[in-house]
Scaffold this motif. Structure first.
Motif, PDB file in Angstrom:
ATOM      1  N   TYR A  27       0.918  -1.150  -0.033  1.00  0.00           N
ATOM      2  CA  TYR A  27      -0.178  -0.019   0.133  1.00  0.00           C
ATOM      3  C   TYR A  27       0.843   1.290  -0.113  1.00  0.00           C
ATOM      4  N   SER A  28       1.919   1.210   0.922  1.00  0.00           N
ATOM      5  CA  SER A  28       2.684   2.592   0.901  1.00  0.00           C
ATOM      6  C   SER A  28       3.489   2.790  -0.217  1.00  0.00           C
ATOM      7  N   HIS A  29       3.723   1.705  -0.964  1.00  0.00           N
ATOM      8  CA  HIS A  29       4.573   1.832  -2.340  1.00  0.00           C
ATOM      9  C   HIS A  29       3.585   2.559  -3.309  1.00  0.00           C
ATOM     10  N   LEU A  30       2.413   1.736  -3.497  1.00  0.00           N
ATOM     11  CA  LEU A  30       1.211   2.101  -4.486  1.00  0.00           C
ATOM     12  C   LEU A  30       0.884   3.436  -4.378  1.00  0.00           C
ATOM     13  N   SER A  31       0.715   3.955  -3.120  1.00  0.00           N
ATOM     14  CA  SER A  31       0.140   5.123  -2.855  1.00  0.00           C
ATOM     15  C   SER A  31       1.220   6.361  -3.301  1.00  0.00           C
ATOM     16  N   ALA A  32       2.428   5.913  -2.813  1.00  0.00           N
ATOM     17  CA  ALA A  32       3.554   7.029  -2.957  1.00  0.00           C
ATOM     18  C   ALA A  32       3.779   6.945  -4.638  1.00  0.00           C
ATOM     19  N   THR A  33       3.810   6.092  -5.147  1.00  0.00           N
ATOM     20  CA  THR A  33       3.858   6.032  -6.722  1.00  0.00           C
ATOM     21  C   THR A  33       2.800   6.732  -7.418  1.00  0.00           C
ATOM     22  N   ALA A  34       1.535   6.723  -6.860  1.00  0.00           N
ATOM     23  CA  ALA A  34       0.488   7.134  -7.343  1.00  0.00           C
ATOM     24  C   ALA A  34       0.493   8.657  -7.234  1.00  0.00           C
ATOM     25  N   ILE A  35       1.006   9.098  -6.139  1.00  0.00           N
ATOM     26  CA  ILE A  35       1.047  10.604  -5.708  1.00  0.00           C
ATOM     27  C   ILE A  35       2.124  11.381  -6.641  1.00  0.00           C
ATOM     28  N   LYS A  36       3.123  10.454  -6.594  1.00  0.00           N
ATOM     29  CA  LYS A  36       4.433  11.084  -7.421  1.00  0.00           C
ATOM     30  C   LYS A  36       3.953  11.279  -8.863  1.00  0.00           C
ATOM     31  N   SER A  37       3.148  10.427  -9.459  1.00  0.00           N
ATOM     32  CA  SER A  37       2.776  10.511 -10.802  1.00  0.00           C
ATOM     33  C   SER A  37       1.415  11.318 -11.102  1.00  0.00           C
TER      34      SER A  37
END
Length: 94
Positions: A27-37
């Motif tokens: 979840y942390s990786h997915l959310s961070a990636t989504a926010i950065k993109s």
């Protein structure tokens, strides 16, 4: 015990229960990636839809199998989901 949701009693009481704990892996990786993109809102909407669908399926199963709705409790926090169902109600099904 309340016939609707046994976990909403006053005063509160401990109830032996079946508990299911789920941790959304990555979840942390997915959310961070989504926010950065720039897709943070899309990610949030996807998580909301998935949790709503899961909750609806649990309510549907509960209403067919145990005859009363809201006889369980679901809590969501961070990337964790906890479901509780009183053992007393499971024993009545046997």
């Amino acid at each position: 015990m309340n016939s609707r949701n046994p976990y909403h009693s006053n005063p509160p009481e401990l109830i032996p229960s079946f508990v299911c704990y789920v941790d959304i892996l990555g979840y942390s990786h997915l959310s961070a990636t989504a926010i950065k993109s720039g897709r943070g809102n899309v990610f949030l909407q996807q998580i909301r839809e998935a949790l709503t669908e899961a909750y609806d399926r649990i309510r549907e199963f509960s209403s067919y199998s145990w005859s009363t709705q809201d006889n369980f409790s679901i809590k969501v926090f961070s990337d964790n989901i906890i479901l509780g169902y009183p053992l007393e109600r499971l024993e009545k099904l046997s």
